[in-house]
Design a protein around this motif. Structure first.
Motif, PDB file in Angstrom:
ATOM      1  N   ARG A 158      -7.471   7.053  -6.851  1.00 25.80           N
ATOM      2  CA  ARG A 158      -7.016   6.172  -5.766  1.00 25.80           C
ATOM      3  C   ARG A 158      -5.736   5.533  -6.068  1.00 25.80           C
ATOM      4  O   ARG A 158      -5.387   5.299  -6.931  1.00 25.80           O
ATOM      5  CB  ARG A 158      -8.145   5.138  -5.870  1.00 25.80           C
ATOM      6  CG  ARG A 158      -8.680   4.150  -6.947  1.00 25.80           C
ATOM      7  CD  ARG A 158      -7.748   3.184  -7.180  1.00 25.80           C
ATOM      8  NE  ARG A 158      -8.308   2.304  -8.192  1.00 25.80           N
ATOM      9  CZ  ARG A 158      -7.765   2.106  -9.394  1.00 25.80           C
ATOM     10  NH1 ARG A 158      -6.996   2.931  -9.711  1.00 25.80           N
ATOM     11  NH2 ARG A 158      -8.225   1.169 -10.275  1.00 25.80           N
ATOM     12  N   ASP A 160     -11.948  -4.156  -7.393  1.00 21.22           N
ATOM     13  CA  ASP A 160     -11.966  -2.815  -7.980  1.00 21.22           C
ATOM     14  C   ASP A 160     -13.173  -2.073  -7.671  1.00 21.22           C
ATOM     15  O   ASP A 160     -14.153  -2.810  -8.344  1.00 21.22           O
ATOM     16  CB  ASP A 160     -11.217  -2.647  -9.099  1.00 21.22           C
ATOM     17  CG  ASP A 160     -10.463  -1.273  -9.275  1.00 21.22           C
ATOM     18  OD1 ASP A 160     -10.485  -0.638  -8.382  1.00 21.22           O
ATOM     19  OD2 ASP A 160     -10.201  -0.874 -10.284  1.00 21.22           O
ATOM     20  N   ASP A 180      -5.604   2.216  -4.246  1.00 21.34           N
ATOM     21  CA  ASP A 180      -5.838   0.746  -3.704  1.00 21.34           C
ATOM     22  C   ASP A 180      -6.758  -0.115  -4.628  1.00 21.34           C
ATOM     23  O   ASP A 180      -6.861   0.584  -5.720  1.00 21.34           O
ATOM     24  CB  ASP A 180      -6.541   0.692  -2.241  1.00 21.34           C
ATOM     25  CG  ASP A 180      -7.833   1.664  -2.464  1.00 21.34           C
ATOM     26  OD1 ASP A 180      -8.448   2.189  -3.565  1.00 21.34           O
ATOM     27  OD2 ASP A 180      -8.553   1.622  -1.526  1.00 21.34           O
ATOM     28  N   ALA A 221       0.709  -1.225   0.007  1.00 20.29           N
ATOM     29  CA  ALA A 221       0.067   0.094   0.007  1.00 20.29           C
ATOM     30  C   ALA A 221       0.890   1.242   0.080  1.00 20.29           C
ATOM     31  O   ALA A 221       2.021   1.309   0.650  1.00 20.29           O
ATOM     32  CB  ALA A 221      -0.993  -0.046   1.378  1.00 20.29           C
ATOM     33  N   ALA A 236      -0.834  -1.696  -5.050  1.00 18.93           N
ATOM     34  CA  ALA A 236      -0.922  -0.150  -4.984  1.00 18.93           C
ATOM     35  C   ALA A 236      -0.887   0.316  -6.476  1.00 18.93           C
ATOM     36  O   ALA A 236       0.088   0.094  -7.210  1.00 18.93           O
ATOM     37  CB  ALA A 236       0.011   0.574  -4.234  1.00 18.93           C
ATOM     38  N   ALA A 268     -11.498  -2.211  -1.545  1.00 18.78           N
ATOM     39  CA  ALA A 268     -11.497  -0.860  -2.087  1.00 18.78           C
ATOM     40  C   ALA A 268     -12.146   0.158  -1.422  1.00 18.78           C
ATOM     41  O   ALA A 268     -13.233  -0.170  -0.929  1.00 18.78           O
ATOM     42  CB  ALA A 268     -12.197  -1.119  -3.529  1.00 18.78           C
ATOM     43  N   SER A 269     -11.591   1.369  -1.342  1.00 18.00           N
ATOM     44  CA  SER A 269     -12.114   2.253  -0.496  1.00 18.00           C
ATOM     45  C   SER A 269     -12.736   3.341  -1.491  1.00 18.00           C
ATOM     46  O   SER A 269     -12.055   3.807  -2.660  1.00 18.00           O
ATOM     47  CB  SER A 269     -11.193   3.121   0.335  1.00 18.00           C
ATOM     48  OG  SER A 269     -10.096   3.781  -0.750  1.00 18.00           O
ATOM     49  N   THR A 317      -4.793  -0.261   2.757  1.00 19.68           N
ATOM     50  CA  THR A 317      -5.039   0.954   1.910  1.00 19.68           C
ATOM     51  C   THR A 317      -5.078   2.105   2.886  1.00 19.68           C
ATOM     52  O   THR A 317      -5.272   1.977   4.146  1.00 19.68           O
ATOM     53  CB  THR A 317      -6.604   0.903   1.349  1.00 19.68           C
ATOM     54  OG1 THR A 317      -6.751   2.071   0.435  1.00 19.68           O
ATOM     55  CG2 THR A 317      -7.807   0.779   2.084  1.00 19.68           C
TER      56      THR A 317
END
Length: 589
Positions: A529, A336, A531, A151, A537, A280-281, A201
């Motif tokens: 992003r 994702d 993550d 990450a 990464a 995934a954020s 992440t």
């Protein structure tokens, strides 16, 4: 370098209405048509050997069928030296158990994680020379233990991207000192979790301007407690995740002084967990606050919705993202989030086990998901494969996001098992092209000779490695070489590249979204992003394919993690532009 870790766009009232349940899955207005792909050009070409990306993974297998030997490595893409191009970090394995390794360690390569510096040269005529130099020793990076995932994020807001590595064993946090070297601050920062970490992440979940850290843990597993499992035929094989107990994930809050505090319990994340392999954020319910999706191996997923008070609530079951369409828990690996249908919300693609098929969860704009894998052309084509790394990627820059998934099974092919082939878990990787009507087509056979290879692929990191305006990728193979897949067709269309940085610190603003509004009334939505995928990464910059739109008459709207929404007009295309928070036309405080 144009960098840009996550930007979340707070939608206006009108945009919220456009994302309601009555909205068709695919917008009525299409983007400009894309230039046809040249059938004579391979979409991707492996340039690892030619560019000096000389890495072979050692999985350390000694015949004990230890689970970690088939689970890594991931890949990290980040600009550690701030020279404008993406460098590469790949974790390494080590000997597992006693005895001689069944696969010979790579000759002439150290058994340590590797950092490769990108030495990209752009010549006056526009041509590019891409090459990599191993700078591991000079960087001061000293890895310990069996490497799994990566990450990246600037956790101390000094403008230099830092590195977090998950391991089968204590994880490591390396602080970037800004002079080409790193300092191991794992213990002093409080992030040296000794569990078996896989995905991780950096995200600013509390909007205080400092990046927090989520670490997904896999199983409570040690070599000493390992038990032998067997295939239905009675032959020794790798164990399924159900044979072990999952470990709780960890959420660290950044205290702004170089240290983190474990807030897993206080934030509510200790209530539900499984063997985490992907995360995934993204702002899944469009309320302007970053949420977190966790993909679990053969257990229910979690969708942690941010309650805006430092806590999260798991809405996976109620939202439809916990289980497959049949109500069953699936072996979820890579994931994702992205807006494949250009309707203004974040959809999910998840790779899974052979016989289960990968999953496409379509978001209705409110954080409610429907599994449409089968009708959209994903389920059937992916059934023969076990997927790991994956991402939404606009391969040809036509404005519509495609999918690349990398594969490799987790059970031994007994018929091919032999002393010469002790690790027969290899499979082909896959490419799905977005048909712009909400469906996908398996176009793997058109994507280039590198997709004819059969390897045990795990990590996949996506980014513009040669800065030519399209997305390339690096695939990390277990017990095999890393592959550098250079995109050869994205340049046929126009594009817009963005680096999004904060006003207080020149770091990537992980946690935001971007809307590009075209003259025909259509809108392209992208998220900055780092993550996603599997234990990897990605390039934090925003790259938007514009098809044949060759005009600067674009309206761009960015909503920063702070909640500020700004607009820019007439940005140049076919190049990267740096946007700094607070310098655009303000639309909201």
């Amino acid at each position: 370098m144009p960098r840009s870790p996550g930007v979340y766009l707070i939608l206006t009232v009108g945009l919220f209405a456009a994302c309601g349940t009555d909205t068709p899955a695919v917008p009525a207005s299409d983007t400009a048509s894309a230039a046809p792909v040249d059938a004579e050009v391979e979409w991707f070409v492996d340039q690892a050997e030619a560019t000096g990306l000389d890495y072979i993974h050692f999985n350390g297998m000694t015949g004990g069928f230890y689970t970690p030997e088939m689970m890594g490595p991931g890949v990290g893409l980040f600009d550690y030296d701030n020279d404008g191009d993406l460098d590469v970090y790949i974790p390494q394995g080590e000997l597992l158990g006693e005895g001689e390794p069944l696969i010979t360690p790579p000759e002439g390569q150290p058994l340590t994680d590797r950092l490769f510096r990108n030495e990209l040269e752009v010549h006056p005529d526009g041509t590019r020379t891409l090459r990599f130099t191993d700078v591991t020793n000079a960087s001061g990076l000293r890895s310990r233990g069996y490497g799994i995932g990566v990450a990246t994020g600037d956790y101390d807001n000094d403008g230099w991207v830092d590195l977090y590595v998950t391991r089968f064993g204590p994880n490591q946090l390396f602080r970037n000192l800004g002079d080409g070297t790193f300092l191991d601050v794992s213990a002093t920062s409080g992030t040296d979790d000794a569990s078996w970490g896989a995905p991780a992440t950096f995200l600013d979940y509390d909007r205080d301007g400092f990046l927090d850290l989520f670490v997904g843990n896999y199983l409570a597993y040690t070599l000493e407690t390992h038990t032998q499992c067997y295939a239905p035929s009675g032959v020794a094989d790798y164990c399924a995740p159900e044979s072990g107990l999952p470990q709780s994930n960890v959420l660290y809050r950044n205290q702004g002084n170089g240290t983190f505090v474990d807030v897993t319990v206080a934030a509510g994340l200790a209530r539900d967990f499984g063997p985490a392999l992907g995360n995934a954020s993204a702002d899944f319910n469009n309320d302007g606050w970053i949420d977190l999706f966790v993909a679990n191996d053969q257990m229910e997923n979690q969708l942690w919705i941010n309650q805006q008070d430092g806590t999260f609530q798991n809405m996976a079951l109620l939202s439809g993202a916990a289980l497959g369409a049949g109500g069953n828990a699936k072996a979820d690996m890579g994931v994702d989030a992205g807006d494949f249908d250009n309707d203004g919300d974040e959809d999910l693609f998840i790779t899974e086990l052979t016989g289960q098929g990968s999953t496409l969860y379509v978001n209705d704009g409110r954080g409610l998901f429907e599994d449409l894998s089968a009708p959209r052309g994903i389920r059937g084509a992916s059934l023969p494969y076990t997927g790991f790394g994956a991402a939404w990627i606009d391969i040809d820059n036509d404005g519509w996001q495609d999918i690349i998934a990398v594969n490799g099974t987790v059970t031994t092919d007994i018929e091919r098992l032999s002393p010469e082939n002790p690790f027969p878990l290899d499979q082909r990787n896959q490419v799905f092209q977005n048909r712009r009507d909400g469906s996908f087509e398996d176009v793997t056979d058109q994507a280039g000779g590198v997709f004819n290879l059969s390897e045990v692929s795990r990590g996949a990191a996506f980014g513009d490695l040669d800065n030519d305006g399209d997305t390339d990728l690096i695939v990390a193979n277990t017990a095999g070489p890393a592959r550098l897949l250079i995109n050869a067709i994205g340049q046929q269309n126009h594009w817009l590249g963005l680096e999004l940085i904060g006003r207080q610190t020149p770091r990537d603003m992980l946690g935001a979204r971007v809307a590009v509004m075209l003259a025909d009334g259509s809108t392209l939505w992208r998220r900055a992003r780092a993550d996603g995928s599997y234990a990897s990464a990605n390039d934090p910059r925003v790259l938007v394919g514009l098809a044949e739109v060759a005009t600067t008459e674009l309206r761009l709207r960015v909503t920063w993690p702070s909640g500020l929404t700004e607009e820019w007009l007439d940005l140049p295309i076919n190049q990267y532009t740096t946007l700094t928070e607070g310098t655009g036309g303000s639309l909201s405080p």
